[in-house]
Write a protein that holds these residues in place. Structure first.
Motif, PDB file in Angstrom:
ATOM      1  N   GLY A 122      -5.663  13.137 -22.335  1.00  0.00           N
ATOM      2  CA  GLY A 122      -6.380  14.294 -21.827  1.00  0.00           C
ATOM      3  C   GLY A 122      -7.483  13.985 -20.838  1.00  0.00           C
ATOM      4  O   GLY A 122      -8.051  14.904 -20.228  1.00  0.00           O
ATOM      5  N   GLU A 123      -7.825  12.712 -20.640  1.00  0.00           N
ATOM      6  CA  GLU A 123      -8.888  12.366 -19.708  1.00  0.00           C
ATOM      7  C   GLU A 123      -8.387  12.435 -18.260  1.00  0.00           C
ATOM      8  O   GLU A 123      -7.221  12.145 -17.972  1.00  0.00           O
ATOM      9  N   ASN A 124      -9.292  12.786 -17.367  1.00  0.00           N
ATOM     10  CA  ASN A 124      -8.984  12.801 -15.935  1.00  0.00           C
ATOM     11  C   ASN A 124      -9.329  11.439 -15.346  1.00  0.00           C
ATOM     12  O   ASN A 124     -10.453  10.945 -15.509  1.00  0.00           O
ATOM     13  N   VAL A 125      -8.367  10.840 -14.654  1.00  0.00           N
ATOM     14  CA  VAL A 125      -8.546   9.470 -14.184  1.00  0.00           C
ATOM     15  C   VAL A 125      -8.187   9.375 -12.706  1.00  0.00           C
ATOM     16  O   VAL A 125      -7.296  10.073 -12.214  1.00  0.00           O
ATOM     17  N   LEU A 126      -8.910   8.513 -12.004  1.00  0.00           N
ATOM     18  CA  LEU A 126      -8.672   8.241 -10.588  1.00  0.00           C
ATOM     19  C   LEU A 126      -8.354   6.765 -10.410  1.00  0.00           C
ATOM     20  O   LEU A 126      -9.124   5.902 -10.837  1.00  0.00           O
ATOM     21  N   ASP A 127      -7.221   6.483  -9.779  1.00  0.00           N
ATOM     22  CA  ASP A 127      -6.881   5.131  -9.341  1.00  0.00           C
ATOM     23  C   ASP A 127      -7.148   5.121  -7.837  1.00  0.00           C
ATOM     24  O   ASP A 127      -6.347   5.621  -7.051  1.00  0.00           O
ATOM     25  N   LEU A 128      -8.289   4.562  -7.447  1.00  0.00           N
ATOM     26  CA  LEU A 128      -8.823   4.743  -6.098  1.00  0.00           C
ATOM     27  C   LEU A 128      -8.008   4.028  -5.024  1.00  0.00           C
ATOM     28  O   LEU A 128      -7.884   4.516  -3.901  1.00  0.00           O
ATOM     29  N   CYS A 129      -7.479   2.854  -5.363  1.00  0.00           N
ATOM     30  CA  CYS A 129      -6.690   2.047  -4.408  1.00  0.00           C
ATOM     31  C   CYS A 129      -5.388   1.682  -5.118  1.00  0.00           C
ATOM     32  O   CYS A 129      -5.222   0.553  -5.596  1.00  0.00           O
ATOM     33  N   ALA A 130      -4.477   2.637  -5.207  1.00  0.00           N
ATOM     34  CA  ALA A 130      -3.420   2.590  -6.222  1.00  0.00           C
ATOM     35  C   ALA A 130      -2.162   1.813  -5.850  1.00  0.00           C
ATOM     36  O   ALA A 130      -1.433   1.368  -6.742  1.00  0.00           O
ATOM     37  N   ALA A 131      -1.839   1.681  -4.570  1.00  0.00           N
ATOM     38  CA  ALA A 131      -0.577   1.033  -4.200  1.00  0.00           C
ATOM     39  C   ALA A 131      -0.574  -0.440  -4.615  1.00  0.00           C
ATOM     40  O   ALA A 131      -1.618  -1.080  -4.633  1.00  0.00           O
ATOM     41  N   PRO A 132       0.605  -0.948  -5.004  1.00  0.00           N
ATOM     42  CA  PRO A 132       1.925  -0.318  -4.982  1.00  0.00           C
ATOM     43  C   PRO A 132       2.235   0.582  -6.172  1.00  0.00           C
ATOM     44  O   PRO A 132       3.312   1.154  -6.240  1.00  0.00           O
ATOM     45  N   GLY A 133       1.313   0.691  -7.139  1.00  0.00           N
ATOM     46  CA  GLY A 133       1.488   1.643  -8.221  1.00  0.00           C
ATOM     47  C   GLY A 133       1.614   1.067  -9.607  1.00  0.00           C
ATOM     48  O   GLY A 133       1.729   1.815 -10.577  1.00  0.00           O
ATOM     49  N   GLY A 134       1.579  -0.251  -9.733  1.00  0.00           N
ATOM     50  CA  GLY A 134       1.747  -0.869 -11.043  1.00  0.00           C
ATOM     51  C   GLY A 134       0.674  -0.482 -12.043  1.00  0.00           C
ATOM     52  O   GLY A 134       0.963  -0.240 -13.217  1.00  0.00           O
ATOM     53  N   LYS A 135      -0.581  -0.400 -11.590  1.00  0.00           N
ATOM     54  CA  LYS A 135      -1.662  -0.062 -12.511  1.00  0.00           C
ATOM     55  C   LYS A 135      -1.644   1.428 -12.860  1.00  0.00           C
ATOM     56  O   LYS A 135      -1.960   1.803 -13.992  1.00  0.00           O
TER      57      LYS A 135
END
Length: 336
Positions: free
Chosen positions: A136-149
């Motif tokens: 339910g938490e809102n999360v930001l992956d700021l520098c996300a590519a290639p997407g593994g994290k």
């Protein structure tokens, strides 16, 4: 399910850039001491590099675990996780590793079918484990590519909202394809994939997220060592400025009481500890949180943690038999 066949994986046709190696020798001998010698041996021998297998809980995993076990793979993580580091007792994230540098083939995307696993450096899950996103938490992956994290976050829980951002257009397209290949259509409404400058997201969306991951652009030691363009060494000197700006943006984007994880895949003190120290000194209301010793001990069977001169964050460095990393991680809390 496809028949699993593991094979040795190594890079051929690539030569070490002697100028970069000399730079690394001068810098890391000073920063890591004797530990640099073992890390150096691994970086100079791609034949020894190991690969982790992150399972996709949204796909059909029938017989996959048994197949991995038969090939000699084992789980990186226990089924029960220390509650001193997280309130989540069960560990849904499933990452399998092998003691040898074997490599499964990459799976090809087919419409209507989700890939079963994602191949990665197993140390890449460390920032995601540290971020510890709850349901339910809102999360930001700021520098996300290639997407593994981003994918690993979704393996651990179902967030309220997951914003995956990448400024580079080519890498953004890569990120979109990754998420399409692993995340079911029924959960796509939880995702927002954007092509924005991460330095501006904080001011545009202040306090919008419970948790933010900043896996910052860095001088990736594994790739830069094999890059003949020595001009990148000049770029390396400029990276901390960008990294500080991204981390400050993340701290603005997270709500008071929320946390930010800063990570890189370099061993450079200038891009790791010194970036965090500079932000702590200039950004008010931010506290550095320590990873618990129990958490470190849990992963020390597989990861080699550096003995840092500056006790700011944790750094996984490669060594023989534990070739994972480099991966630096630091945990920050916004107080107000």
């Amino acid at each position: 399910m496809m028949k699993l066949t593991a094979r040795c994986k190594y890079k051929s046709g690539k030569k070490v850039c002697k100028t970069v190696l000399q730079h690394f020798d001068a810098q890391y001998s000073k920063e890591l001491g004797e530990q640099w010698h073992s890390a150096r041996d691994v970086l100079l021998n791609p034949h020894s590099w190991q690969y982790g297998v992150l399972l996709n809980r949204f796909s059909d995993l029938t017989n996959l675990k048994q197949g991995l076990t038969a090939l000699g793979y084992r789980s990186l993580l226990p089924q029960v996780y220390p509650e001193s580091q997280t309130h989540t007792a069960h560990f849904p994230l499933q990452c399998y590793i092998h003691r040898d540098p074997v490599h499964l083939p990459k799976q090809v995307h087919h419409p209507g079918w989700l890939k079963q696993y994602f191949l990665l450096n197993a140390a890449s899950v460390l920032p995601v484990l540290t971020l510890d996103v709850k349901e339910g938490e809102n999360v930001l992956d700021l520098c996300a590519a290639p997407g593994g994290k981003s994918l690993a976050i979704l393996q651990m829980t179902t967030p309220g909202f997951c914003h995956c951002n990448e400024v580079d257009k080519h890498r953004y397209n890569w990120l979109v394809k990754t998420l399409e290949s692993y995340v079911p259509a029924t959960l796509q409404h939880l995702l927002s994939v954007t092509h924005l400058d991460g330095r501006s997201i904080g001011s545009e969306r202040p306090g919008a997220y419970d948790k933010v991951l900043v896996d910052a652009p860095c001088s990736n030691d594994r790739s830069w060592l094999y890059t003949p363009d020595t001009h990148r060494l000049k770029e390396r000197a400029q990276l901390p400025v960008l990294q500080k700006e991204l981390l400050c943006s993340a701290l603005t984007a997270v709500r008071p009481g929320g946390v930010v994880v800063y990570s890189t895949c370099t061993m450079s003190c200038a891009e790791n500890q010194l970036v965090v120290e500079a932000v702590l000194a200039s950004y008010p209301g931010v506290e550095l949180l320590d990873l618990t010793q129990e958490f470190i001990d849990l992963l020390s069977d597989h990861f080699c943690f550096a003995r840092l001169h500056l006790p700011v964050g944790q750094l996984v460095i490669p060594k023989k038999g534990k070739t994972w990393g480099p991966m630096y991680v630091s945990l920050l809390k916004r107080l107000y």
